[in-house]
Design an enzyme around this catalytic site. Structure first.
Site, PDB file in Angstrom:
ATOM      1  N   HIS A   1       0.655   8.349   3.743  1.00  0.00           N
ATOM      2  CA  HIS A   1       1.278   7.741   4.916  1.00  0.00           C
ATOM      3  C   HIS A   1       2.767   8.052   5.055  1.00  0.00           C
ATOM      4  O   HIS A   1       3.379   7.674   6.052  1.00  0.00           O
ATOM      5  CB  HIS A   1       1.047   6.219   4.887  1.00  0.00           C
ATOM      6  CG  HIS A   1      -0.405   5.884   4.746  1.00  0.00           C
ATOM      7  ND1 HIS A   1      -1.327   6.222   5.695  1.00  0.00           N
ATOM      8  CD2 HIS A   1      -1.103   5.273   3.745  1.00  0.00           C
ATOM      9  CE1 HIS A   1      -2.527   5.829   5.309  1.00  0.00           C
ATOM     10  NE2 HIS A   1      -2.419   5.262   4.123  1.00  0.00           N
TER      11      HIS A   1
ATOM     12  N   ASP B   1       0.839  -1.197   0.000  1.00  0.00           N
ATOM     13  CA  ASP B   1       0.000   0.000   0.000  1.00  0.00           C
ATOM     14  C   ASP B   1       0.870   1.240   0.000  1.00  0.00           C
ATOM     15  O   ASP B   1       1.369   1.669   1.042  1.00  0.00           O
ATOM     16  CB  ASP B   1      -0.920  -0.015   1.219  1.00  0.00           C
ATOM     17  CG  ASP B   1      -1.895   1.154   1.188  1.00  0.00           C
ATOM     18  OD1 ASP B   1      -1.639   2.116   0.437  1.00  0.00           O
ATOM     19  OD2 ASP B   1      -2.899   1.104   1.908  1.00  0.00           O
TER      20      ASP B   1
HETATM   21  C1  LIG Z   1     -10.861  -0.578  -1.219  1.00  0.00           C
HETATM   22  C2  LIG Z   1     -10.009   0.023  -0.134  1.00  0.00           C
HETATM   23  C3  LIG Z   1      -9.799   1.465  -0.183  1.00  0.00           C
HETATM   24  C4  LIG Z   1      -9.139   2.021   1.021  1.00  0.00           C
HETATM   25  C5  LIG Z   1      -8.922   3.503   0.905  1.00  0.00           C
HETATM   26  C6  LIG Z   1      -8.118   4.012   2.041  1.00  0.00           C
HETATM   27  C7  LIG Z   1      -6.652   4.092   1.723  1.00  0.00           C
HETATM   28  C8  LIG Z   1      -5.774   4.074   2.945  1.00  0.00           C
HETATM   29  O1  LIG Z   1      -4.393   4.055   2.541  1.00  0.00           O
HETATM   30  C9  LIG Z   1      -6.069   5.314   3.728  1.00  0.00           C
HETATM   31  C10 LIG Z   1      -5.904   5.091   5.157  1.00  0.00           C
HETATM   32  O2  LIG Z   1      -5.391   4.114   5.633  1.00  0.00           O
HETATM   33  S1  LIG Z   1      -6.526   6.346   6.159  1.00  0.00           S
HETATM   34  C11 LIG Z   1      -6.046   5.862   7.798  1.00  0.00           C
HETATM   35  C12 LIG Z   1      -7.061   5.073   8.528  1.00  0.00           C
HETATM   36  N1  LIG Z   1      -8.355   5.707   8.653  1.00  0.00           N
HETATM   37  C13 LIG Z   1      -8.560   6.777   9.431  1.00  0.00           C
HETATM   38  O3  LIG Z   1      -7.669   7.318  10.040  1.00  0.00           O
HETATM   39  C14 LIG Z   1      -9.988   7.307   9.531  1.00  0.00           C
HETATM   40  C15 LIG Z   1     -10.401   7.482  10.956  1.00  0.00           C
HETATM   41  N2  LIG Z   1     -11.800   7.897  11.031  1.00  0.00           N
HETATM   42  C16 LIG Z   1     -12.165   9.193  10.853  1.00  0.00           C
HETATM   43  O4  LIG Z   1     -11.334  10.075  10.667  1.00  0.00           O
HETATM   44  C17 LIG Z   1     -13.642   9.490  10.912  1.00  0.00           C
HETATM   45  O5  LIG Z   1     -14.312   8.471  11.604  1.00  0.00           O
HETATM   46  C18 LIG Z   1     -14.293   9.624   9.495  1.00  0.00           C
HETATM   47  C19 LIG Z   1     -13.627  10.772   8.731  1.00  0.00           C
HETATM   48  C20 LIG Z   1     -14.150   8.321   8.698  1.00  0.00           C
HETATM   49  C21 LIG Z   1     -15.758   9.940   9.637  1.00  0.00           C
HETATM   50  O6  LIG Z   1     -15.883  10.967  10.556  1.00  0.00           O
HETATM   51  P1  LIG Z   1     -16.965  12.152  10.408  1.00  0.00           P
HETATM   52  O7  LIG Z   1     -16.708  12.966   9.201  1.00  0.00           O
HETATM   53  O8  LIG Z   1     -16.988  12.863  11.726  1.00  0.00           O
HETATM   54  O9  LIG Z   1     -18.265  11.414  10.123  1.00  0.00           O
HETATM   55  P2  LIG Z   1     -19.341  10.882  11.137  1.00  0.00           P
HETATM   56  O10 LIG Z   1     -20.155  12.051  11.604  1.00  0.00           O
HETATM   57  O11 LIG Z   1     -18.699  10.005  12.157  1.00  0.00           O
HETATM   58  O12 LIG Z   1     -20.204   9.989  10.206  1.00  0.00           O
HETATM   59  C22 LIG Z   1     -20.859  10.535   9.063  1.00  0.00           C
HETATM   60  C23 LIG Z   1     -21.730   9.439   8.497  1.00  0.00           C
HETATM   61  O13 LIG Z   1     -20.906   8.437   7.922  1.00  0.00           O
HETATM   62  C24 LIG Z   1     -21.090   7.189   8.593  1.00  0.00           C
HETATM   63  N3  LIG Z   1     -19.797   6.542   8.768  1.00  0.00           N
HETATM   64  C25 LIG Z   1     -18.684   7.091   9.286  1.00  0.00           C
HETATM   65  N4  LIG Z   1     -17.694   6.182   9.289  1.00  0.00           N
HETATM   66  C26 LIG Z   1     -18.211   5.052   8.768  1.00  0.00           C
HETATM   67  C27 LIG Z   1     -17.702   3.778   8.532  1.00  0.00           C
HETATM   68  N5  LIG Z   1     -16.448   3.471   8.835  1.00  0.00           N
HETATM   69  N6  LIG Z   1     -18.522   2.834   8.011  1.00  0.00           N
HETATM   70  C28 LIG Z   1     -19.799   3.119   7.715  1.00  0.00           C
HETATM   71  N7  LIG Z   1     -20.347   4.333   7.925  1.00  0.00           N
HETATM   72  C29 LIG Z   1     -19.548   5.276   8.446  1.00  0.00           C
HETATM   73  C30 LIG Z   1     -21.705   7.527   9.925  1.00  0.00           C
HETATM   74  O14 LIG Z   1     -22.477   6.449  10.436  1.00  0.00           O
HETATM   75  C31 LIG Z   1     -22.561   8.719   9.550  1.00  0.00           C
HETATM   76  O15 LIG Z   1     -23.723   8.250   8.873  1.00  0.00           O
HETATM   77  P3  LIG Z   1     -25.183   8.793   9.299  1.00  0.00           P
HETATM   78  O16 LIG Z   1     -25.085  10.293   9.237  1.00  0.00           O
HETATM   79  O17 LIG Z   1     -26.117   8.198   8.290  1.00  0.00           O
HETATM   80  O18 LIG Z   1     -25.398   8.292  10.694  1.00  0.00           O
END
Ligand SMILES: CCCCCCC[C@@H](O)CC(=O)SCCNC(=O)CCNC(=O)[C@H](O)C(C)(C)COP(=O)(O)OP(=O)(O)OC[C@H]1O[C@@H](n2cnc3c(N)ncnc32)[C@H](O)[C@@H]1OP(=O)(O)O
Length: 290
Positions: free
Chosen positions: A184, A179
């Protein structure tokens, strides 16, 4: 959703398994013989989530209109169907399972499913569910999907806590497994994505959780891990000490991973364990590397 993707092939062996185990925090105590089993060829055991490292597949982002700098890994699930061979060529079949629209100014949630088979035998090894969160891509008029909050953890002391020290070069090491997302490692890309510095791969945090569950909930028997479902709640930074707390019950474990120095909750989720009888819980002190 209708787009199709030709299968991808990749091969792995002990070298990939060992780098993955090192990224997961194994082998940090040179006297721990149980962890040596995961980083030393003569008696190598494989973490069952190893294939997430080489099976990453970003082809769906190309041509989708999604700003790839803004996409984050939201969640990951691995379901294990067969123990991993010590080395194999694997065929990875990828499809988009769902795309949800969380509204204007918010994100799009893209759910992809991959099926991984051993090329030589055709045997199904595991299925992966990848949830990506594309920040700022909401409002395209798609279904909102279910509101799925992260799992809640029990209101009692954890049965075990497993510590993993990441280093400032953990992402640079993890990317050798495949990846190569610049988010990163490249400070300019990280700043463009809204972070002060490069963040850890979500799947490296996932590896850390996987090792913690295999160690403390499966008694270092990787074949006991049947499913690992993890939601990423906040970015981890290379250098964080990551504590995985877990609550082990018959056939399941619920967990939470926290960046110790920053006091930030990074991930939460559940694991399914193959045996009905959980091993005795390991105390936090016993599991924390000196
Ligand atoms: C095929 C593979 C492809 C992979 C691509 C990625 C490539 C990688 O190299 C990249 C990475 O590794 S990135 C590093 C790891 N990930 C992170 O650090 C993300 C951490 N999480 C966040 O920042 C927030 O939770 C965040 C930003 C994710 C969400 O936070 P908020 O903006 O505050 O949103 P929130 O209010 O919590 O939610 C909004 C609506 O979205 C739904 N939701 C959030 N996270 C979800 C999830 N993980 N799965 C399903 N639904 C999710 C919430 O439920 C909410 O929906 P609704 O409004 O309908 O209730």
């Amino acid at each position: 959703m209708a787009r199709t993707f030709p299968p991808l092939e990749f091969s792995y062996g002990s070298r990939e398994a060992i780098i993955y185990a090192l990224c997961a925090g194994m082998g940090q105590d040179p006297l721990d013989r149980r962890e040596l089993d995961f980083v030393y060829e003569p008696r190598l055991k494989l973490l069952p989530t190893l294939l997430t490292a080489a099976a990453w597949d970003y082809r769906f982002i190309e041509g989708s209109g999604i700003d790839e700098v803004m996409i984050l890994h939201g969640a990951q699930r691995v379901t294990v169907h067969a123990p991993l061979p010590p080395a194999a060529t694997v065929v990875n079949r990828f499809r988009i399972a769902d795309i949800f629209d969380k509204g204007p100014g918010r994100g799009a949630v893209v759910v992809a499913e991959t099926e991984l088979r051993e090329k030589a035998s055709g045997r199904l090894l595991c299925t992966h569910l990848w949830t990506s969160y594309a920040r700022g891509e909401g409002g395209f008029g798609g279904p909102r999907g279910l509101s799925e909050p992260p799992v809640t953890v029990p209101h009692r002391e954890p049965d075990a806590v497993v510590a993993a020290a990441t280093t400032t070069s953990s992402s640079t090491l993890y990317r050798l497994l495949g990846d190569v997302n610049p988010l990163h490692v490249d400070p300019d890309v990280a700043i463009a994505a809204g972070f002060p510095r490069p963040i850890l791969h979500g799947l490296c945090t996932y590896a850390i959780v996987s090792r913690a569950i295999v160690a403390a909930a499966c008694g270092y028997a990787p074949e006991r891990l049947a499913m690992l479902d993890c939601r990423f709640l906040a970015p981890a930074f290379p250098g964080d000490s990551i504590d995985t707390e877990m609550w082990v019950d018959t056939g399941t474990a619920t967990f939470r991973a926290t960046a110790r120095e920053r006091g930030v909750e990074l991930a939460r989720g559940t694991a399914r364990l193959a045996d009905s009888a959980p091993p005795p819980a390991v105390s936090a002190a016993a599991m924390t590397p000196a």
